[in-house]
Design a protein around this motif. Structure first.
Motif, PDB file in Angstrom:
ATOM      1  N   LEU A 192     -35.684  19.242 -40.983  1.00  0.00           N
ATOM      2  CA  LEU A 192     -36.485  19.496 -42.183  1.00  0.00           C
ATOM      3  C   LEU A 192     -37.893  18.914 -42.090  1.00  0.00           C
ATOM      4  N   ARG A 193     -38.018  17.623 -41.916  1.00  0.00           N
ATOM      5  CA  ARG A 193     -39.333  16.983 -41.939  1.00  0.00           C
ATOM      6  C   ARG A 193     -40.066  17.203 -40.612  1.00  0.00           C
ATOM      7  N   GLY A 194     -39.336  17.359 -39.542  1.00  0.00           N
ATOM      8  CA  GLY A 194     -39.963  17.681 -38.259  1.00  0.00           C
ATOM      9  C   GLY A 194     -40.624  19.051 -38.304  1.00  0.00           C
ATOM     10  N   THR A 247     -38.981   6.907 -44.306  1.00  0.00           N
ATOM     11  CA  THR A 247     -38.654   7.565 -43.040  1.00  0.00           C
ATOM     12  C   THR A 247     -38.934   9.063 -43.114  1.00  0.00           C
ATOM     13  N   ASP A 248     -38.800   9.651 -44.307  1.00  0.00           N
ATOM     14  CA  ASP A 248     -38.998  11.100 -44.448  1.00  0.00           C
ATOM     15  C   ASP A 248     -40.446  11.500 -44.230  1.00  0.00           C
ATOM     16  N   ALA A 249     -41.380  10.539 -44.297  1.00  0.00           N
ATOM     17  CA  ALA A 249     -42.802  10.880 -44.101  1.00  0.00           C
ATOM     18  C   ALA A 249     -43.267  10.534 -42.686  1.00  0.00           C
ATOM     19  N   ASN A 275     -37.012   2.802 -38.141  1.00  0.00           N
ATOM     20  CA  ASN A 275     -35.942   1.811 -38.322  1.00  0.00           C
ATOM     21  C   ASN A 275     -34.737   2.330 -39.085  1.00  0.00           C
ATOM     22  N   ILE A 276     -34.816   3.546 -39.600  1.00  0.00           N
ATOM     23  CA  ILE A 276     -33.722   4.033 -40.466  1.00  0.00           C
ATOM     24  C   ILE A 276     -32.749   4.924 -39.701  1.00  0.00           C
ATOM     25  N   PHE A 277     -33.247   5.907 -39.000  1.00  0.00           N
ATOM     26  CA  PHE A 277     -32.356   6.841 -38.291  1.00  0.00           C
ATOM     27  C   PHE A 277     -32.534   6.735 -36.786  1.00  0.00           C
ATOM     28  N   PRO A 289     -29.063  -0.997 -47.881  1.00  0.00           N
ATOM     29  CA  PRO A 289     -29.447  -0.325 -49.135  1.00  0.00           C
ATOM     30  C   PRO A 289     -29.414   1.190 -48.956  1.00  0.00           C
ATOM     31  N   SER A 290     -28.215   1.708 -48.759  1.00  0.00           N
ATOM     32  CA  SER A 290     -28.041   3.149 -48.544  1.00  0.00           C
ATOM     33  C   SER A 290     -28.300   3.922 -49.834  1.00  0.00           C
ATOM     34  N   VAL A 291     -29.173   4.907 -49.772  1.00  0.00           N
ATOM     35  CA  VAL A 291     -29.491   5.719 -50.961  1.00  0.00           C
ATOM     36  C   VAL A 291     -28.232   6.442 -51.429  1.00  0.00           C
ATOM     37  N   GLY A 292     -27.578   7.138 -50.524  1.00  0.00           N
ATOM     38  CA  GLY A 292     -26.406   7.933 -50.914  1.00  0.00           C
ATOM     39  C   GLY A 292     -25.253   7.079 -51.383  1.00  0.00           C
ATOM     40  N   ALA A 293     -25.026   5.951 -50.713  1.00  0.00           N
ATOM     41  CA  ALA A 293     -23.907   5.084 -51.116  1.00  0.00           C
ATOM     42  C   ALA A 293     -24.184   4.479 -52.489  1.00  0.00           C
ATOM     43  N   PRO A 299     -26.152  10.316 -35.926  1.00  0.00           N
ATOM     44  CA  PRO A 299     -24.926  10.083 -36.708  1.00  0.00           C
ATOM     45  C   PRO A 299     -25.271   9.691 -38.148  1.00  0.00           C
ATOM     46  N   ARG A 300     -24.487  10.190 -39.064  1.00  0.00           N
ATOM     47  CA  ARG A 300     -24.715   9.870 -40.481  1.00  0.00           C
ATOM     48  C   ARG A 300     -23.425   9.287 -41.053  1.00  0.00           C
ATOM     49  N   PRO A 301     -23.135   8.018 -40.746  1.00  0.00           N
ATOM     50  CA  PRO A 301     -21.872   7.422 -41.218  1.00  0.00           C
ATOM     51  C   PRO A 301     -21.806   7.362 -42.741  1.00  0.00           C
ATOM     52  N   ILE A 302     -20.591   7.295 -43.270  1.00  0.00           N
ATOM     53  CA  ILE A 302     -20.413   7.147 -44.726  1.00  0.00           C
ATOM     54  C   ILE A 302     -19.488   5.966 -45.028  1.00  0.00           C
ATOM     55  N   ASP A 303     -19.414   5.024 -44.084  1.00  0.00           N
ATOM     56  CA  ASP A 303     -18.538   3.855 -44.281  1.00  0.00           C
ATOM     57  C   ASP A 303     -18.862   3.084 -45.550  1.00  0.00           C
ATOM     58  N   LEU A 304     -20.134   2.988 -45.898  1.00  0.00           N
ATOM     59  CA  LEU A 304     -20.519   2.227 -47.100  1.00  0.00           C
ATOM     60  C   LEU A 304     -20.086   2.965 -48.369  1.00  0.00           C
ATOM     61  N   HIS A 305     -20.179   4.316 -48.321  1.00  0.00           N
ATOM     62  CA  HIS A 305     -19.714   5.104 -49.464  1.00  0.00           C
ATOM     63  C   HIS A 305     -18.224   4.824 -49.695  1.00  0.00           C
TER      64      HIS A 305
HETATM   65  C1  EPZ Z   1     -31.171   9.839 -48.210  1.00  0.00           C
HETATM   66  O1  EPZ Z   1     -30.221  10.082 -47.187  1.00  0.00           O
HETATM   67  C2  EPZ Z   1     -32.099  11.033 -48.209  1.00  0.00           C
HETATM   68  N1  EPZ Z   1     -31.332  12.249 -48.505  1.00  0.00           N
HETATM   69  C3  EPZ Z   1     -32.774  11.168 -46.838  1.00  0.00           C
HETATM   70  O2  EPZ Z   1     -33.699  12.261 -46.921  1.00  0.00           O
HETATM   71  C4  EPZ Z   1     -33.546   9.883 -46.560  1.00  0.00           C
HETATM   72  O3  EPZ Z   1     -34.123   9.968 -45.265  1.00  0.00           O
HETATM   73  C5  EPZ Z   1     -32.593   8.682 -46.630  1.00  0.00           C
HETATM   74  O4  EPZ Z   1     -31.941   8.653 -47.918  1.00  0.00           O
HETATM   75  C6  EPZ Z   1     -33.324   7.359 -46.436  1.00  0.00           C
HETATM   76  O5  EPZ Z   1     -34.315   7.217 -47.403  1.00  0.00           O
HETATM   77  C7  EPZ Z   1     -31.011  12.516 -49.786  1.00  0.00           C
HETATM   78  O6  EPZ Z   1     -31.302  11.760 -50.696  1.00  0.00           O
HETATM   79  C8  EPZ Z   1     -30.267  13.791 -50.030  1.00  0.00           C
HETATM   80  P1  EPZ Z   1     -29.072   6.378 -46.344  1.00  0.00           P
HETATM   81  P2  EPZ Z   1     -28.908   9.128 -47.057  1.00  0.00           P
HETATM   82  O7  EPZ Z   1     -27.638   6.320 -46.691  1.00  0.00           O
HETATM   83  O8  EPZ Z   1     -28.475   8.688 -48.386  1.00  0.00           O
HETATM   84  C9  EPZ Z   1     -27.026   4.191 -42.681  1.00  0.00           C
HETATM   85  C10 EPZ Z   1     -34.749  14.224 -46.220  1.00  0.00           C
HETATM   86  O9  EPZ Z   1     -35.449  14.484 -45.219  1.00  0.00           O
HETATM   87  N2  EPZ Z   1     -25.753   4.342 -43.410  1.00  0.00           N
HETATM   88  O10 EPZ Z   1     -30.053   5.631 -47.192  1.00  0.00           O
HETATM   89  O11 EPZ Z   1     -27.938   9.819 -46.175  1.00  0.00           O
HETATM   90  C11 EPZ Z   1     -27.575   5.512 -42.198  1.00  0.00           C
HETATM   91  O12 EPZ Z   1     -27.004   5.882 -40.963  1.00  0.00           O
HETATM   92  C12 EPZ Z   1     -33.500  13.402 -46.056  1.00  0.00           C
HETATM   93  O13 EPZ Z   1     -35.020  14.580 -47.402  1.00  0.00           O
HETATM   94  C13 EPZ Z   1     -24.602   3.734 -42.897  1.00  0.00           C
HETATM   95  O14 EPZ Z   1     -24.631   3.094 -41.855  1.00  0.00           O
HETATM   96  O15 EPZ Z   1     -29.539   7.902 -46.257  1.00  0.00           O
HETATM   97  C14 EPZ Z   1     -29.050   5.232 -42.080  1.00  0.00           C
HETATM   98  O16 EPZ Z   1     -29.278   4.584 -40.833  1.00  0.00           O
HETATM   99  C15 EPZ Z   1     -33.222  13.019 -44.612  1.00  0.00           C
HETATM  100  N3  EPZ Z   1     -23.434   3.870 -43.570  1.00  0.00           N
HETATM  101  C16 EPZ Z   1     -29.320   4.228 -43.208  1.00  0.00           C
HETATM  102  O17 EPZ Z   1     -28.036   3.714 -43.583  1.00  0.00           O
HETATM  103  C17 EPZ Z   1     -23.358   4.582 -44.748  1.00  0.00           C
HETATM  104  O18 EPZ Z   1     -22.260   4.674 -45.340  1.00  0.00           O
HETATM  105  C18 EPZ Z   1     -29.962   4.801 -44.443  1.00  0.00           C
HETATM  106  O19 EPZ Z   1     -29.236   5.943 -44.811  1.00  0.00           O
HETATM  107  C19 EPZ Z   1     -24.534   5.196 -45.237  1.00  0.00           C
HETATM  108  C20 EPZ Z   1     -25.709   5.052 -44.562  1.00  0.00           C
END
Ligand code: EPZ
Length: 419
Positions: free
Chosen positions: A372-374, A306-308, A328-330, A163-167, A120-126
């Motif tokens: 991708l990384r797998g 986590t990507d490595a 610990n991330i996904f 510390p969500s990267v995307g958020a 699951p890839r939630p976006i609640d923080l965004h």
């Molecule tokens: C970015 O994804 C990267 N993608 C990912 O790379 C990378 O693995 C990830 O950051 C962690 O470093 C891009 O930059 C395009 P997160 P992102 O939000 O932003 C949880 C690759 O292989 N979370 O930092 O989606 C989430 O479920 C890809 O290049 C919430 O719970 O990752 C995860 O457990 C894969 N709620 C953790 O935070 C939210 O709203 C970190 O996710 C957002 C995230």
């Protein structure tokens, strides 16, 4: 369905320029929406995720053209704020357009990006960050309808519980369109966040703090066209280094800053590799067989990325000694393990933990990329394995690696794509 055919056991050697960073160029392309004019991005990698993002920009009314390793984006005439589902489904990270569209147009309609191969890839923080800035966001039947509340977007203090990267990136982009000061507390510290900030600063934004967990934006400042060079891809670099560690030999990578992958370099050194670094280069001399190392726990930057994880695991699986991984991330980032087992790997998974016991040498097999990384991990494993390996489902790999097979052939690998 095309696949890579790889003859393992050949040491690698030579020099390779690492392509631009996927996870930096994607948010920077979204940030181009904030600039009513033409931006030129150099070192823009030719990846399917980048192509999907360019398609979204064109659909929104931008001009988007590629000229070699540069991409030219003209966002003067952005004329729509909705991204159709088929484009959203192509790439989860297109949720990054939320903040940029709200900042530019005050509205955004897109479908929920949904999960992916990693769970699951939630976006609640965004959504919480954007709502805090004044966005009204309706979620119904998998769609997100966003618009600014009557008073418009306003800067304010935001706290991210993870510390969500995307958020963090979404909040940075939205904040650029909010009059007043926005302070993002608990933000991600990844190098790609610094690269996004550098792009925005070059375009005139008043933003600082990226690389720390507190980022401050003075919003409402008009941005101007800019020419910018995207940073090198640290995960692609980690992939080529693990390939050299698995296959043996000496490889030099240029175009990547070693301080963006210190956690990976430390693991490779502990496993017996020799490393030399310069401002934008890394030289690795593999030491076959690789030794087992202390536990590898994935974490937000500057922790082990986590990507490595899959990539390093693939290299160590063919070495000697045991290594414990903790993801610990996904939630579902061990899908490559079954495929590595087909190559003779001895890996025991229990929840977030995976114990890798090096078997001295893997053997070739017919395997398929799971993500991708797998997928990249299977290529790394194949280069150090005995015999022939076939890796299929290359669409996953093409999302994040530009010309992986050609680049590895440059380094002496016996790898070719069979159509
Ligand atoms: C970015 O994804 C990267 N993608 C990912 O790379 C990378 O693995 C990830 O950051 C962690 O470093 C891009 O930059 C395009 P997160 P992102 O939000 O932003 C949880 C690759 O292989 N979370 O930092 O989606 C989430 O479920 C890809 O290049 C919430 O719970 O990752 C995860 O457990 C894969 N709620 C953790 O935070 C939210 O709203 C970190 O996710 C957002 C995230």
């Amino acid at each position: 369905m095309s696949y890579y055919e790889i003859q393992g056991g050949r040491p690698l050697g030579g020099t390779l320029a690492v392509h631009g960073a996927k996870n930096s160029v994607l948010p920077i392309l979204a940030a181009c929406l904030l600039v009513p004019g033409q931006c030129i991005l150099h070192n823009c990698p030719d990846l399917s995720d980048v192509s999907a993002t360019l398609d979204i920009l064109r659909l929104l009314g931008c001009r988007a053209d590629r000229e070699g390793d540069a991409v030219i984006i003209d966002a003067s005439a952005v004329n729509r704020s909705d991204i159709p589902e088929h484009l959203m489904r192509e790439m989860r990270s297109s949720v990054i357009f939320l903040g940029a569209l709200l900042a530019r147009l005050g509205a955004a309609e897109l479908s929920y990006p949904g999960g992916c191969e990693l769970g699951p890839r939630p976006i609640d923080l965004h959504l919480a960050a954007l709502r805090a800035l004044g966005a009204e966001i309706l979620e119904e039947q998998g769609a997100l309808a966003c618009r600014c509340c009557r008073g418009g977007l306003r800067g304010r203090e935001l706290c991210l519980s993870i510390p969500s990267v995307g958020a963090t990136e979404n909040a940075m982009l939205a904040a650029c369109g909010c009059p007043g000061v926005t302070t993002i507390i608990g933000g991600a510290r990844e190098p790609e966040i610094i690269d996004l900030q550098s792009f925005l600063q070059a375009a005139g934004a008043q933003i600082e703090g990226a690389g720390t967990s507190t980022i401050t934006v003075q919003g409402g400042v008009p941005l101007h066209p800019v020419e910018y060079r995207v940073m090198g891809d640290r995960i692609a670099a980690a992939t080529y280094l693990c390939a050299a560690a698995a296959a043996g030999g000496e490889v030099e990578l240029t175009g990547v800053a070693p301080d963006t992958l210190t956690a990976v370099l430390a693991c490779l050194e502990e496993a017996g590799c020799t490393l030399h670094t310069g401002p934008d280069r890394v030289v690795l001399t593999g030491a076959a067989p690789m030794r087992g190392i202390s536990p590898v726990r994935t974490a937000p930057y500057p922790g082990f990325p986590t990507d490595a994880q899959a990539i390093l695991m693939a290299a160590l699986a063919g070495g000697e000694g045991a290594t414990l991984f903790v993801e610990n991330i996904f939630d579902a980032r061990y899908r490559h393990v079954d495929e590595l087992r087909r190559m003779g790997a001895d890996i025991q998974v229990a929840g977030r933990a995976a114990m890798v016991s090096g078997v001295g040498r893997l053997h070739g097999a017919v395997v398929r990329s799971t993500d991708l990384r797998g997928g990249a991990a299977l290529v790394v494993a194949a280069l150090g394995a005995e015999g022939t390996t076939r890796v299929s489902e290359l669409r996953h790999i093409r999302r994040g690696y530009q010309a992986l097979d050609k680049n590895l052939r440059t380094l002496g690998a016996d790898i070719r794509e069979i159509p």
